[in-house]
Enzyme design. Structure first.
Site, PDB file in Angstrom:
ATOM      1  N   GLN A 239      -6.705  -2.820   4.766  1.00 17.85           N
ATOM      2  CA  GLN A 239      -5.807  -1.949   4.002  1.00 17.85           C
ATOM      3  C   GLN A 239      -6.560  -1.248   2.867  1.00 17.85           C
ATOM      4  O   GLN A 239      -6.138  -0.205   2.400  1.00 17.85           O
ATOM      5  CB  GLN A 239      -4.651  -2.782   3.444  1.00 17.85           C
ATOM      6  CG  GLN A 239      -3.638  -1.996   2.647  1.00 17.85           C
ATOM      7  CD  GLN A 239      -2.364  -2.796   2.402  1.00 17.85           C
ATOM      8  OE1 GLN A 239      -1.589  -3.034   3.319  1.00 17.85           O
ATOM      9  NE2 GLN A 239      -2.159  -3.233   1.163  1.00 17.85           N
TER      10      GLN A 239
ATOM     11  N   SER B 209     -20.204  24.913 -25.110  1.00 17.40           N
ATOM     12  CA  SER B 209     -20.092  23.729 -25.952  1.00 17.40           C
ATOM     13  C   SER B 209     -18.940  23.935 -26.926  1.00 17.40           C
ATOM     14  O   SER B 209     -18.676  25.054 -27.360  1.00 17.40           O
ATOM     15  CB  SER B 209     -21.398  23.548 -26.717  1.00 17.40           C
ATOM     16  OG  SER B 209     -21.187  22.723 -27.835  1.00 17.40           O
TER      17      SER B 209
ATOM     18  N   SER C 209       0.853  -1.207   0.000  1.00 17.40           N
ATOM     19  CA  SER C 209       0.000   0.000   0.000  1.00 17.40           C
ATOM     20  C   SER C 209       0.878   1.243   0.000  1.00 17.40           C
ATOM     21  O   SER C 209       0.389   2.344   0.259  1.00 17.40           O
ATOM     22  CB  SER C 209      -0.919   0.002   1.220  1.00 17.40           C
ATOM     23  OG  SER C 209      -0.147   0.020   2.415  1.00 17.40           O
TER      24      SER C 209
ATOM     25  N   TYR D  86      -7.423  -7.955  13.496  1.00 19.93           N
ATOM     26  CA  TYR D  86      -6.978  -7.327  12.250  1.00 19.93           C
ATOM     27  C   TYR D  86      -7.053  -8.309  11.084  1.00 19.93           C
ATOM     28  O   TYR D  86      -6.681  -9.471  11.202  1.00 19.93           O
ATOM     29  CB  TYR D  86      -5.538  -6.803  12.380  1.00 19.93           C
ATOM     30  CG  TYR D  86      -5.069  -6.159  11.089  1.00 19.93           C
ATOM     31  CD1 TYR D  86      -5.339  -4.821  10.847  1.00 19.93           C
ATOM     32  CD2 TYR D  86      -4.427  -6.899  10.102  1.00 19.93           C
ATOM     33  CE1 TYR D  86      -4.972  -4.225   9.640  1.00 19.93           C
ATOM     34  CE2 TYR D  86      -4.048  -6.317   8.900  1.00 19.93           C
ATOM     35  CZ  TYR D  86      -4.318  -4.980   8.679  1.00 19.93           C
ATOM     36  OH  TYR D  86      -3.961  -4.396   7.492  1.00 19.93           O
TER      37      TYR D  86
ATOM     38  N   THR E 107     -43.743  20.957  -6.476  1.00 18.57           N
ATOM     39  CA  THR E 107     -43.757  19.567  -6.013  1.00 18.57           C
ATOM     40  C   THR E 107     -43.969  18.740  -7.278  1.00 18.57           C
ATOM     41  O   THR E 107     -44.646  19.207  -8.207  1.00 18.57           O
ATOM     42  CB  THR E 107     -44.902  19.270  -5.006  1.00 18.57           C
ATOM     43  OG1 THR E 107     -46.149  19.556  -5.629  1.00 18.57           O
ATOM     44  CG2 THR E 107     -44.764  20.101  -3.730  1.00 18.57           C
ATOM     45  N   HIS E 108     -43.405  17.569  -7.325  1.00 20.42           N
ATOM     46  CA  HIS E 108     -43.476  16.721  -8.527  1.00 20.42           C
ATOM     47  C   HIS E 108     -42.988  17.475  -9.764  1.00 20.42           C
ATOM     48  O   HIS E 108     -43.450  17.212 -10.874  1.00 20.42           O
ATOM     49  CB  HIS E 108     -44.904  16.206  -8.752  1.00 20.42           C
ATOM     50  CG  HIS E 108     -45.515  15.621  -7.528  1.00 20.42           C
ATOM     51  ND1 HIS E 108     -45.276  14.336  -7.086  1.00 20.42           N
ATOM     52  CD2 HIS E 108     -46.332  16.188  -6.596  1.00 20.42           C
ATOM     53  CE1 HIS E 108     -45.939  14.124  -5.963  1.00 20.42           C
ATOM     54  NE2 HIS E 108     -46.573  15.235  -5.629  1.00 20.42           N
TER      55      HIS E 108
ATOM     56  N   ASN F 252      -0.763  -2.648  13.303  1.00 15.92           N
ATOM     57  CA  ASN F 252      -2.226  -2.596  13.395  1.00 15.92           C
ATOM     58  C   ASN F 252      -2.721  -1.372  14.157  1.00 15.92           C
ATOM     59  O   ASN F 252      -3.617  -0.661  13.697  1.00 15.92           O
ATOM     60  CB  ASN F 252      -2.761  -3.874  14.043  1.00 15.92           C
ATOM     61  CG  ASN F 252      -2.457  -5.107  13.212  1.00 15.92           C
ATOM     62  OD1 ASN F 252      -1.950  -4.993  12.091  1.00 15.92           O
ATOM     63  ND2 ASN F 252      -2.747  -6.279  13.743  1.00 15.92           N
TER      64      ASN F 252
ATOM     65  N   ASN G  93     -23.760  26.238 -20.388  1.00 12.38           N
ATOM     66  CA  ASN G  93     -24.267  25.057 -19.681  1.00 12.38           C
ATOM     67  C   ASN G  93     -23.876  25.065 -18.200  1.00 12.38           C
ATOM     68  O   ASN G  93     -22.782  25.510 -17.849  1.00 12.38           O
ATOM     69  CB  ASN G  93     -23.700  23.785 -20.328  1.00 12.38           C
ATOM     70  CG  ASN G  93     -24.099  23.660 -21.791  1.00 12.38           C
ATOM     71  OD1 ASN G  93     -25.218  24.012 -22.161  1.00 12.38           O
ATOM     72  ND2 ASN G  93     -23.168  23.195 -22.616  1.00 12.38           N
TER      73      ASN G  93
HETATM   74  N1  ARG Z   1      -0.683  -1.496   5.464  1.00  8.16           N
HETATM   75  C1  ARG Z   1      -1.477  -2.195   6.463  1.00  8.16           C
HETATM   76  C2  ARG Z   1      -2.878  -1.565   6.502  1.00  8.16           C
HETATM   77  O1  ARG Z   1      -3.077  -0.515   5.956  1.00  8.16           O
HETATM   78  C3  ARG Z   1      -0.834  -2.064   7.791  1.00  8.16           C
HETATM   79  C4  ARG Z   1      -1.138  -3.139   8.757  1.00  8.16           C
HETATM   80  C5  ARG Z   1      -0.544  -4.459   8.409  1.00  8.16           C
HETATM   81  N2  ARG Z   1      -0.740  -5.372   9.487  1.00  8.16           N
HETATM   82  C6  ARG Z   1      -0.676  -6.694   9.342  1.00  8.16           C
HETATM   83  N3  ARG Z   1      -0.945  -7.400  10.390  1.00  8.16           N
HETATM   84  N4  ARG Z   1      -0.410  -7.250   8.199  1.00  8.16           N
HETATM   85  O2  ARG Z   1      -3.799  -2.114   7.055  1.00  8.16           O
END
Ligand code: ARG
Length: 488
Positions: A321, A276, A28, A316, A156-157, A111, A284
């Site tokens: 993620q 346009s 990520s 978790y 209305t409507h 986490n 517009n």
């Molecule tokens: N990049 C992970 C997320 O956004 C971080 C946590 C990863 N933790 C794990 N136990 N794999 O959630």
């Protein structure tokens, strides 16, 4: 000490988990740019706390904090490797400090770390969205204040229903945006709580001071249960649902402005219009159409988030993620849409003559005539019947003579045994009709003035609350800087 592959990332991941073909899929890091600064703040507060609790030595804390400054100066783009920003920053710190850099991750897990980073960043974004919503309220209020006497058709409507005023119409959206703000401010309270110190989910044997970390990061309080704290994303669901509700409010306002500009009842300024590429005569209302579309995106993001969260077991799971991007995308879109709506409302022209001419369209004063007869003692249902019959017998708005003829047929007596001709004339006039509806919250100018004064009071209270929230975040950031500089 580096891993067998000679880099600090190897130390963190160990070779078995250094990533195979799925490495990119799992990472990520790119998306985490959004929480880069948040992660640095979280790292700093955590390190300061660890040192002040004697969990790590002050000298080590100093080295780590200095390394974090270097990492910050190099920027997110300089990070390499690692599944995410947390791991990449830790790897960079270990590269700079050596193995002692690894003490930064004592008594925590990614986490609780990521949960804290998301909350830290989202608070600011929600405050920005609130600023945009407050500016929209101000624009609606100030424009309404200029138009308490500007009569326009109410629908209305999508059919002409009763005359109202531009101010009454605009205040209807101001009230809705005020509730949107209230929902966002409630969500903010539950965002602004600290999960840090929960570790993976099961707490830690180290003597951590969760309150200190929470204070250093400007959170209102610590989240109690460590399993809840690191696992829950209900704050995302709540915030995104408040944002989506706001987007739906904006889409209604945008739709009305599209329709009104189509009927020549409002003119958007050129700044909020487009033309346009082929039809030279076109102007517009593209900005309003885009604002209208943001609600579609928001509903999609909310659906994506809730579907991801549904049925996730404690504690978790990596699904998480992919959860927060939905809230981050929507908070940006919605804040921008609200800012554009504020500008469009504040710069639009309301053509008073066209509005007045349209206000009586479709016999929109019919209810007022029925009300007049009912006030004179006729049962409302009978009055309704007389006016309905008069409507059926005329092209547009019936004149007094037609109403009297119908009354004679339906009631067996003249209209004027109940009301004067002048009173009927007045009820048929859109401006008089508006002025007569002075019940609390109604469109009569005095009633709208009262709404405007409530709206102004609430706006200044809400603006003060948002400013307070910002101030306390700034004060916490300053406090953290001071703590850090006592080490570096
Ligand atoms: N990049 C992970 C997320 O956004 C971080 C946590 C990863 N933790 C794990 N136990 N794999 O959630």
């Amino acid at each position: 000490m580096a891993g067998e592959d000679g880099d600090s990332e190897g130390v963190i991941r160990r070779d078995r988990f250094s990533g195979g073909p799925a490495r990119g899929f799992m990472s990520s890091l790119a998306a985490d740019e959004r929480i880069f600064e948040a992660d640095l703040a979280v790292d700093r507060a955590h390190v300061v706390m660890l040192a002040s609790q004697d969990v790590i030595e002050s000298e080590v804390a100093s080295e780590i904090l200095a390394a974090l400054d270097e990492v910050e100066a190099a920027g997110h783009d300089a990070l390499s490797g690692g599944e995410d920003v947390h791991e990449a920053i830790e790897a960079a710190v270990i590269d700079i400090v050596g193995p002692d850099g690894g003490k930064m991750h004592t008594a925590r897990s990614r986490n609780d770390e990521v949960a804290t980073c998301i909350r830290y960043r989202l608070r600011e974004d929600v405050l920005s969205a609130l600023d945009a919503a407050l500016a929209l309220r101000e624009s609606l209020i100030e424009t309404a204040a200029e138009h308490t006497e500007t009569v326009m058709p109410g629908y209305t409507h999508l059919q002409p229903a009763q005359p109202t005023t531009v101010a009454h119409f605009l205040c209807s959206y101001e009230r809705a945006v005020a509730r949107d703000c209230a929902r966002l401010m409630c969500a903010y309270e539950r965002i602004n709580q600290s999960p840090l110190g929960s570790a993976a989910f099961a707490g830690t044997p180290f003597d951590v001071n969760r309150e200190l970390v929470s204070d250093l990061l400007g959170f209102d309080r610590v989240m109690e249960n460590s399993m809840d704290a690191s696992a829950t994303r209900d704050f995302l669901a709540e915030t995104l649902s408040a944002l989506t509700t706001h987007a739906v409010t904006l889409s209604g306002l945008a739709e009305d402005l599209v329709i009104f500009s189509n009927k020549g009842l409002v003119e958007l300024s050129d700044d909020y219009s487009s033309t346009s590429s082929i039809m030279p005569q076109k102007k517009n209302p593209d900005t309003m159409e885009l604002v209208r579309a943001v609600a579609g995106d928001a509903v999609g993001e909310l659906t994506g988030l809730l579907t991801t969260l549904k049925g996730l077991p404690r504690a978790y799971n990596r699904d998480l993620q992919r959860a927060h991007k939905h809230a981050f995308r929507t908070v940006d879109d919605v804040a921008e849409a609200a800012a554009v709506a504020a500008g469009a409302v504040g710069s639009a022209t309301w053509p008073e003559d066209e509005l007045a001419a349209a206000a009586g369209d479709g016999f929109s004063t019919a209810t007022g005539v029925a009300d007049l007869l009912a006030m004179a003692g006729l049962p409302f249902r009978t009055a309704h019947e007389v006016v309905a019959e008069a409507a059926a017998r005329s092209e547009g708005t019936p004149d007094v003579a037609t109403l009297d003829a119908v009354a004679t047929d339906v009631l067996g007596e003249s209209l004027f045994t109940h009301v004067t001709a002048e009173a009927v004339e007045a009820a048929l006039d859109p401006t008089e009709s508006v002025a007569s509806r002075d019940s609390v919250g109604g469109p009569a100018p005095a009633a709208v003035e009262a709404t405007l004064s409530t709206a102004r009071d609430e706006l200044s209270d809400d603006a003060a609350a948002v400013a307070d929230a910002r101030d306390s975040l700034a004060a916490a950031a300053e406090g953290l800087d001071e703590e850090v500089s006592s080490y570096v």
